[in-house]
Design an enzyme around this catalytic site. Structure first.
Site, mmCIF file in Angstrom:
data_model
loop_
_atom_site.group_PDB
_atom_site.id
_atom_site.type_symbol
_atom_site.label_atom_id
_atom_site.label_comp_id
_atom_site.label_asym_id
_atom_site.label_seq_id
_atom_site.Cartn_x
_atom_site.Cartn_y
_atom_site.Cartn_z
ATOM 1 N N VAL A 11 12.403 32.350 81.880
ATOM 2 C CA VAL A 11 11.727 33.325 81.019
ATOM 3 C C VAL A 11 10.924 32.624 79.932
ATOM 4 O O VAL A 11 9.758 32.954 79.688
ATOM 5 C CB VAL A 11 12.738 34.306 80.395
ATOM 6 C CG1 VAL A 11 12.077 35.199 79.351
ATOM 7 C CG2 VAL A 11 13.384 35.153 81.474
ATOM 8 N N PHE A 250 12.385 48.523 96.440
ATOM 9 C CA PHE A 250 13.795 48.140 96.364
ATOM 10 C C PHE A 250 14.663 48.933 97.345
ATOM 11 O O PHE A 250 15.880 48.940 97.222
ATOM 12 C CB PHE A 250 14.331 48.291 94.931
ATOM 13 C CG PHE A 250 13.929 47.144 94.041
ATOM 14 C CD1 PHE A 250 14.830 46.142 93.744
ATOM 15 C CD2 PHE A 250 12.648 47.048 93.536
ATOM 16 C CE1 PHE A 250 14.467 45.069 92.938
ATOM 17 C CE2 PHE A 250 12.264 45.982 92.738
ATOM 18 C CZ PHE A 250 13.177 44.989 92.437
ATOM 19 N N CYS A 261 19.918 37.160 87.658
ATOM 20 C CA CYS A 261 19.875 38.390 86.856
ATOM 21 C C CYS A 261 20.805 39.485 87.361
ATOM 22 O O CYS A 261 21.813 39.788 86.732
ATOM 23 C CB CYS A 261 18.443 38.918 86.791
ATOM 24 S SG CYS A 261 17.319 37.827 85.887
ATOM 25 N N LYS A 264 24.957 39.060 87.620
ATOM 26 C CA LYS A 264 25.686 38.891 86.351
ATOM 27 C C LYS A 264 25.360 40.019 85.382
ATOM 28 O O LYS A 264 26.200 40.394 84.554
ATOM 29 C CB LYS A 264 25.403 37.515 85.752
ATOM 30 C CG LYS A 264 23.957 37.200 85.390
ATOM 31 C CD LYS A 264 23.657 37.421 83.933
ATOM 32 C CE LYS A 264 22.256 36.966 83.578
ATOM 33 N NZ LYS A 264 21.867 37.319 82.186
#
Length: 442
Positions: A11, A250, A261, A264
């Site tokens: 990020v 999705f 991501c 967790k």
């Protein structure tokens, strides 16, 4: 504007490079001196489309530089983006906030009054408020805001430069004005900005990830039902996705999600909800997680059955190691987990991936790796398609049939053309699809 980006992982590196590219002066900070040296030379420490060019451009223009010193960061700017990791704790499902807290403790004493610390890390709700209380002691006059990221690996540069929305959690008009100024080019392009409190901003991120993970696990649960009923989950998913209330994104049946991501984050969300006394509200996330993990076991079980009940003495070619295409990230990779499980049962596994071999080798050094697809599949009794890279969709099935021992493939991502593979002489199998709909014989 002048700003720092603290934490140059996935990020942070993308954010720093993009902010420099739209004209800001950016100082990236990390404790990893080797990573800082690489970044200062304009080399990205990870594979991400367009990132190397962006980094080099920023460094060359002098708008982007890097350091290991938080004291230097505080002297450089009054605006600080915190992008450090929040992995799962080793002793529970909760998020490990040690890196976020370490930044606050080290940066805080150096901050000048009026400084704004902006979190981009994915954290449990309430983290910003807790940090704000600590900064009140360490740096009176400093303020905390939260500005979650919504990046997709493989598309992170575009997602930063052309986001679908911006979320800013603030406690003052000044903080809001600063963040609106940071993202002025995006706002002028029509990107909507959702301004809220820090708690809501924190929740927007984890709730979004939880919803997307739920969609993936839902369609994979339907794949299990389709296997039991002899139905075709790919047709089911397309028909469901045509409903505008549901949407096709999705809703791709297959091996499930992985990476740094979703797994967790949904566990940490559920753990934090329990702490708040709202655990029952998100209890379904435990099943979302179980369904996802079960996909890996189902793939291994299906592969074993295709080989007559055992992997011992069999060669298996594996296509894919990264958790998703467009990335070299193997953190919690379903593909690598399946490959390792097959080898643990005695299979002779050889893995190919266009980008992730070095990272895969570091995590699973006992596996064998191949630099090209034919070498990975040479003499194979079974080929497993585990990461949906475009290179694998472009394979000529007839040519690959010439290098394997047995033309048998299991498409665990449901994105290969089963009829083309069947026409080339392959026995083609996929999760949630009967053999008759994949072009292969029973």
């Amino acid at each position: 504007m002048r700003m720092t980006v603290i934490g140059t992982g996935y990020v942070g590196t993308v954010h720093a490079a993009c902010m420099a590219d739209i004209g800001h002066e950016v100082l990236g900070v990390d404790i990893d001196a080797d990573r800082i040296a690489s970044l200062a030379a304009g080399r990205a420490p990870l594979h991400e489309k367009g990132l190397d060019a962006l980094l080099a451009r920023g460094v060359e223009a002098g708008r982007l530089r890097f350091s290991t010193s938080l004291a230097e960061a505080a002297a450089f700017a009054n605006l600080h983006f915190v992008c450090v990791g929040t992995p799962q704790r080793p002793d529970s499902a909760a998020a490990d906030l040690r890196y976020v807290d370490a930044v606050v403790e080290e940066l805080g004493p150096h901050l000048r009054p009026g400084s704004l610390v902006v979190g981009k890390s994915t954290v449990p709700v309430g983290t910003a408020a807790r940090i704000g209380r600590r900064l009140a002691d360490l740096a009176p006059g400093a303020e905390v805001a939260w500005n979650p990221e919504f990046l997709r690996e493989g598309r992170a540069v575009d997602d930063t430069m052309h986001p679908e929305r911006l979320v800013v959690g603030v406690g003052s008009e000044r903080a809001e004005a600063l963040l609106r100024a940071v993202y002025r080019p995006m706002r002028e392009a029509g990107v909507p900005v959702y301004t809220t409190d820090t708690a809501t901003a924190e929740l927007v991120k984890v709730a979004s990830n939880a919803f997307l993970a739920t969609k993936i696990s839902f369609v994979n649960a339907m794949a299990e039902v389709c296997d039991a009923a002899g139905a075709d989950v790919t047709v089911l998913a397309r028909a469901m996705g045509a409903d505008s209330r549901i949407g096709a994104q999705f809703l791709d049946p297959g091996l499930g999600f992985g990476g740094s991501c979703f797994p967790k984050d949904i566990r940490a969300f559920a753990a934090r909800a329990e702490e708040l006394g709202a655990g029952e509200a998100v209890a379904f996330l435990h099943e979302v997680d179980r369904i996802n993990t079960r996909q890996r076991r189902r793939t291994v079980d299906r592969a074993r059955a295709l080989l007559g009940g055992a992997f011992e003495g069999r060669r298996i070619g594996v296509l894919g190691a990264a958790f998703k295409p467009g990335s070299d990230d193997v953190r919690d990779s379903p593909a690598l987990a399946v490959a390792a499980a097959v080898q643990a049962e005695g299979g002779a596994v050889r893995v190919h991936d266009p980008q992730a071999l070095d990272n895969a080798r570091a995590v699973c050094p006992d596996l064998t790796y191949a630099l090209d697809i034919p070498k990975a599949c040479e003499g194979a009794d079974l080929v497993l398609h585990l990461t949906q890279w475009p290179e694998y969709r472009a394979i000529d099935p007839a040519a690959l049939a010439g290098v394997v021992r047995t033309p048998l493939i299991l498409d665990a991502r449901n994105c290969l053309d089963g009829r083309a593979w069947g026409a080339a002489g392959w026995a083609f199998r996929a999760l949630g699809r009967p053999a008759r709909s994949t072009g292969g014989a029973s």
